[in-house]
Design a protein around this motif. Structure first.
Motif, PDB file in Angstrom:
ATOM      1  N   GLY A 134       0.813  -1.215   0.000  1.00 16.34           N
ATOM      2  CA  GLY A 134       0.000   0.000   0.000  1.00 16.34           C
ATOM      3  C   GLY A 134       0.846   1.265   0.000  1.00 16.34           C
ATOM      4  O   GLY A 134       0.560   2.228  -0.727  1.00 16.34           O
ATOM      5  N   TYR A 135       1.901   1.252   0.797  1.00 19.31           N
ATOM      6  CA  TYR A 135       2.797   2.411   0.884  1.00 19.31           C
ATOM      7  C   TYR A 135       3.517   2.611  -0.451  1.00 19.31           C
ATOM      8  O   TYR A 135       3.562   3.734  -0.976  1.00 19.31           O
ATOM      9  CB  TYR A 135       3.791   2.186   2.018  1.00 19.31           C
ATOM     10  CG  TYR A 135       4.674   3.365   2.377  1.00 19.31           C
ATOM     11  CD1 TYR A 135       4.224   4.677   2.318  1.00 19.31           C
ATOM     12  CD2 TYR A 135       5.964   3.136   2.839  1.00 19.31           C
ATOM     13  CE1 TYR A 135       5.044   5.736   2.689  1.00 19.31           C
ATOM     14  CE2 TYR A 135       6.794   4.192   3.217  1.00 19.31           C
ATOM     15  CZ  TYR A 135       6.328   5.483   3.134  1.00 19.31           C
ATOM     16  OH  TYR A 135       7.140   6.537   3.506  1.00 19.31           O
ATOM     17  N   GLY A 136       4.031   1.536  -1.016  1.00 20.28           N
ATOM     18  CA  GLY A 136       4.731   1.628  -2.304  1.00 20.28           C
ATOM     19  C   GLY A 136       3.825   2.141  -3.408  1.00 20.28           C
ATOM     20  O   GLY A 136       4.215   2.981  -4.223  1.00 20.28           O
ATOM     21  N   SER A 137       2.593   1.654  -3.425  1.00 21.73           N
ATOM     22  CA  SER A 137       1.638   2.098  -4.436  1.00 21.73           C
ATOM     23  C   SER A 137       1.288   3.570  -4.251  1.00 21.73           C
ATOM     24  O   SER A 137       1.217   4.337  -5.220  1.00 21.73           O
ATOM     25  CB  SER A 137       0.373   1.237  -4.362  1.00 21.73           C
ATOM     26  OG  SER A 137      -0.584   1.689  -5.286  1.00 21.73           O
ATOM     27  N   THR A 138       1.089   3.982  -3.014  1.00 16.70           N
ATOM     28  CA  THR A 138       0.756   5.376  -2.740  1.00 16.70           C
ATOM     29  C   THR A 138       1.930   6.296  -3.084  1.00 16.70           C
ATOM     30  O   THR A 138       1.724   7.381  -3.641  1.00 16.70           O
ATOM     31  CB  THR A 138       0.340   5.540  -1.267  1.00 16.70           C
ATOM     32  OG1 THR A 138      -0.795   4.696  -1.025  1.00 16.70           O
ATOM     33  CG2 THR A 138      -0.024   6.977  -0.952  1.00 16.70           C
TER      34      THR A 138
END
Length: 113
Positions: A23-27
């Protein structure tokens, strides 16, 4: 984004780490922090519970970074690994692997002139 950054600095519990990293990488990709996204998704691949999902998000970040050949190569490799029992993929594995290799090679920096 502020909450993701703060959570990352504080430390994420191990049972939530895999999902958090994806989720962090995508955001990070979505807000244009592409280099950080590549690093975080790389961590998700190596130590996460969902490496295939992380590889798909990594391909999206590669594409957003203007590295489309690498993105396609990553997706082809992922497809060949997760579709290992698919008759069509088995039949064309050698060709698709060759194309993935060619795409990766075309993305590598060549000798300077």
């Amino acid at each position: 984004m502020v909450f993701y950054d703060a959570a990352w600095k504080l430390g994420v519990p191990s049972e939530q780490r895999a999902e958090f990293l994806i989720g962090y990488g995508s955001t990070l990709k979505n807000v244009g922090r592409l280099d950080e996204s590549l690093l975080i998704l790389g961590q998700a691949i190596t130590d996460g519970a969902f490496p295939n999902a992380a590889r798909a998000f990594l391909a999206l970040t590669l594409q957003a970074s203007g590295r489309s050949p690498e993105a396609i190569a990553e997706l082809l490799s992922l497809l060949l690994e997760v579709g290992a029992q698919d008759a069509g993929l088995i039949r064309y594995r050698r060709s698709l692997s060759w194309y993935a290799g060619q795409l990766r090679a075309s993305a590598e920096p060549g000798p300077e002139k």
